[in-house]
Design a protein around this motif. Structure first.
Motif, short mmCIF file in Angstrom:
data_model
loop_
_atom_site.label_atom_id
_atom_site.label_comp_id
_atom_site.label_asym_id
_atom_site.label_seq_id
_atom_site.Cartn_x
_atom_site.Cartn_y
_atom_site.Cartn_z
N THR A 93 0.77 -1.17 0.13
CA THR A 93 -0.05 0.02 -0.15
C THR A 93 0.85 1.50 0.10
O THR A 93 0.67 2.10 -0.73
N LYS A 94 1.96 1.32 0.70
CA LYS A 94 2.97 2.51 0.90
C LYS A 94 3.61 2.49 -0.40
O LYS A 94 3.66 3.74 -0.85
N ILE A 95 3.86 1.61 -1.04
CA ILE A 95 4.76 1.65 -2.33
C ILE A 95 3.87 2.25 -3.52
O ILE A 95 4.05 3.13 -3.99
N PHE A 96 2.60 1.66 -3.40
CA PHE A 96 1.62 2.29 -4.49
C PHE A 96 1.04 3.59 -4.22
O PHE A 96 0.52 4.31 -5.19
N SER A 97 1.06 3.94 -3.08
CA SER A 97 0.33 5.54 -2.63
C SER A 97 1.52 6.16 -3.13
O SER A 97 1.30 7.55 -2.92
N LEU A 98 2.73 6.04 -3.28
CA LEU A 98 3.79 7.00 -3.77
C LEU A 98 3.40 7.53 -5.22
O LEU A 98 3.86 8.47 -5.64
N GLU A 99 2.43 6.69 -5.84
CA GLU A 99 1.99 6.86 -7.15
C GLU A 99 3.03 7.42 -8.08
O GLU A 99 2.89 8.30 -8.95
N ALA A 100 3.91 6.66 -8.15
CA ALA A 100 5.13 6.59 -9.02
C ALA A 100 5.20 5.59 -10.16
O ALA A 100 4.52 4.60 -9.94
N LYS A 101 5.72 5.89 -11.32
CA LYS A 101 5.60 4.65 -12.33
C LYS A 101 7.02 3.91 -12.24
O LYS A 101 6.96 2.89 -12.57
N GLU A 102 8.07 4.79 -11.62
CA GLU A 102 9.29 3.86 -11.42
C GLU A 102 9.80 4.13 -10.08
O GLU A 102 9.71 5.53 -9.57
N ILE A 103 9.93 3.38 -9.37
CA ILE A 103 10.47 3.53 -7.87
C ILE A 103 11.97 2.89 -7.64
O ILE A 103 12.15 1.85 -8.19
N PRO A 104 12.91 3.49 -7.13
CA PRO A 104 14.19 2.72 -6.63
C PRO A 104 14.08 1.63 -5.88
O PRO A 104 13.21 1.79 -4.72
N SER A 105 14.72 0.71 -5.92
CA SER A 105 14.74 -0.46 -5.15
C SER A 105 15.15 0.02 -3.64
O SER A 105 14.66 -0.44 -2.79
N SER A 106 15.99 1.16 -3.54
CA SER A 106 16.32 1.53 -2.04
C SER A 106 15.14 2.15 -1.49
O SER A 106 14.95 2.15 -0.20
N THR A 107 14.10 2.66 -2.16
CA THR A 107 13.03 3.18 -1.60
C THR A 107 11.91 2.28 -0.85
O THR A 107 11.51 2.21 0.47
N ILE A 108 12.11 0.90 -1.70
CA ILE A 108 11.10 -0.01 -1.26
C ILE A 108 11.90 -0.93 -0.19
O ILE A 108 11.23 -1.19 1.02
N GLY A 109 13.29 -1.11 0.06
CA GLY A 109 13.96 -1.33 1.04
C GLY A 109 13.80 -0.60 2.34
O GLY A 109 13.46 -1.27 3.37
N GLU A 110 13.72 0.60 2.20
CA GLU A 110 13.51 1.29 3.49
C GLU A 110 12.06 1.10 3.82
O GLU A 110 11.89 1.12 5.08
N ILE A 111 11.18 1.12 2.88
CA ILE A 111 9.51 0.89 3.50
C ILE A 111 9.63 -0.35 4.06
O ILE A 111 8.96 -0.78 5.20
N VAL A 112 10.34 -1.49 3.72
CA VAL A 112 9.99 -2.96 4.23
C VAL A 112 10.80 -2.72 5.65
O VAL A 112 10.28 -3.44 6.68
N MET A 113 11.92 -2.17 5.80
CA MET A 113 12.72 -1.92 6.97
C MET A 113 11.83 -1.26 8.08
O MET A 113 11.84 -1.75 9.22
N GLU A 114 11.15 -0.20 7.62
CA GLU A 114 10.37 0.61 8.60
C GLU A 114 9.12 -0.33 8.92
O GLU A 114 8.92 -0.30 10.08
N GLU A 115 8.55 -0.98 8.00
CA GLU A 115 7.61 -2.15 8.47
C GLU A 115 8.19 -3.14 9.29
O GLU A 115 7.41 -3.71 10.58
N LEU A 116 9.14 -3.78 8.97
CA LEU A 116 9.69 -4.76 9.89
C LEU A 116 10.09 -4.29 11.29
O LEU A 116 10.09 -5.12 12.37
N LYS A 117 10.50 -3.09 11.50
CA LYS A 117 10.77 -2.57 12.73
C LYS A 117 9.52 -2.57 13.73
O LYS A 117 9.94 -2.97 15.01
N GLY A 118 8.46 -2.29 13.20
CA GLY A 118 7.37 -2.29 14.01
C GLY A 118 6.91 -3.82 14.14
O GLY A 118 5.98 -4.16 15.10
N LEU A 119 7.09 -4.74 13.34
CA LEU A 119 6.68 -6.14 13.29
C LEU A 119 7.44 -7.17 14.43
O LEU A 119 7.04 -7.61 15.25
#
Length: 149
Positions: A93-119
């Motif tokens: 949801t966070k990835i698609f809410s960025l509403e970008a056609k192209e996203i760097p993998s580093s952005t996705i990695g940071e989103i995953v880490m932020e989610e895992l920190k709470g999990l």
């Protein structure tokens, strides 16, 4: 919608309801010419998301890669499958809410880490150690200190 039996270009909708998967709509239709009934499914068409890798190669977004990474990080941890799926859905949801056609993998990695920190903090450190490519124990300790603060 064209009738699949007589090819008449116009049919009418008799009934609409969400499909079992929850991501599409099931419609019962009837042809006014031949009288036959049939079912159609409507699904939202999404624009493919392109991921820009570290080496500047581009590839299409693949949810399975995020699932694999999160599952590996949570291996043998007291995290339920339901919580893992909820986290993966949140990441997506966070990835698609960025509403970008192209996203760097580093952005996705940071989103995953932020989610895992709470999990689960151990899962977070596991993922971070691979993602951030810890070179030695000191960089590992620096990451642990961030969590402990």
């Amino acid at each position: 919608m064209k009738c699949p039996y007589c090819n008449h270009p116009d049919t009418r909708v008799i009934d609409s309801r969400p499909a079992e998967d929850g991501n599409s709509i099931r419609r019962r239709r009837s042809c006014d010419v031949c009288g036959k009934r049939f079912t159609t499914y409507e699904k939202v068409e999404t624009i493919p998301l392109i991921i820009i890798k570290k080496d500047n190669n581009r590839e299409q977004y693949n949810r399975k890669k995020i699932e694999n990474g999160v599952l590996r990080a949570c291996y043998k941890r007291p995290v339920s499958a339901e919580d893992i799926q909820r986290s993966i859905d949140g990441i997506e949801t966070k990835i698609f809410s960025l509403e970008a056609k192209e996203i760097p993998s580093s952005t996705i990695g940071e989103i995953v880490m932020e989610e895992l920190k709470g999990l689960d903090e151990v899962a977070y450190v596991r993922f971070a150690s691979v993602y951030r490519e810890f070179k030695d124990v000191n960089t590992f300790m620096d990451e642990l200190k961030k969590i402990l603060k």
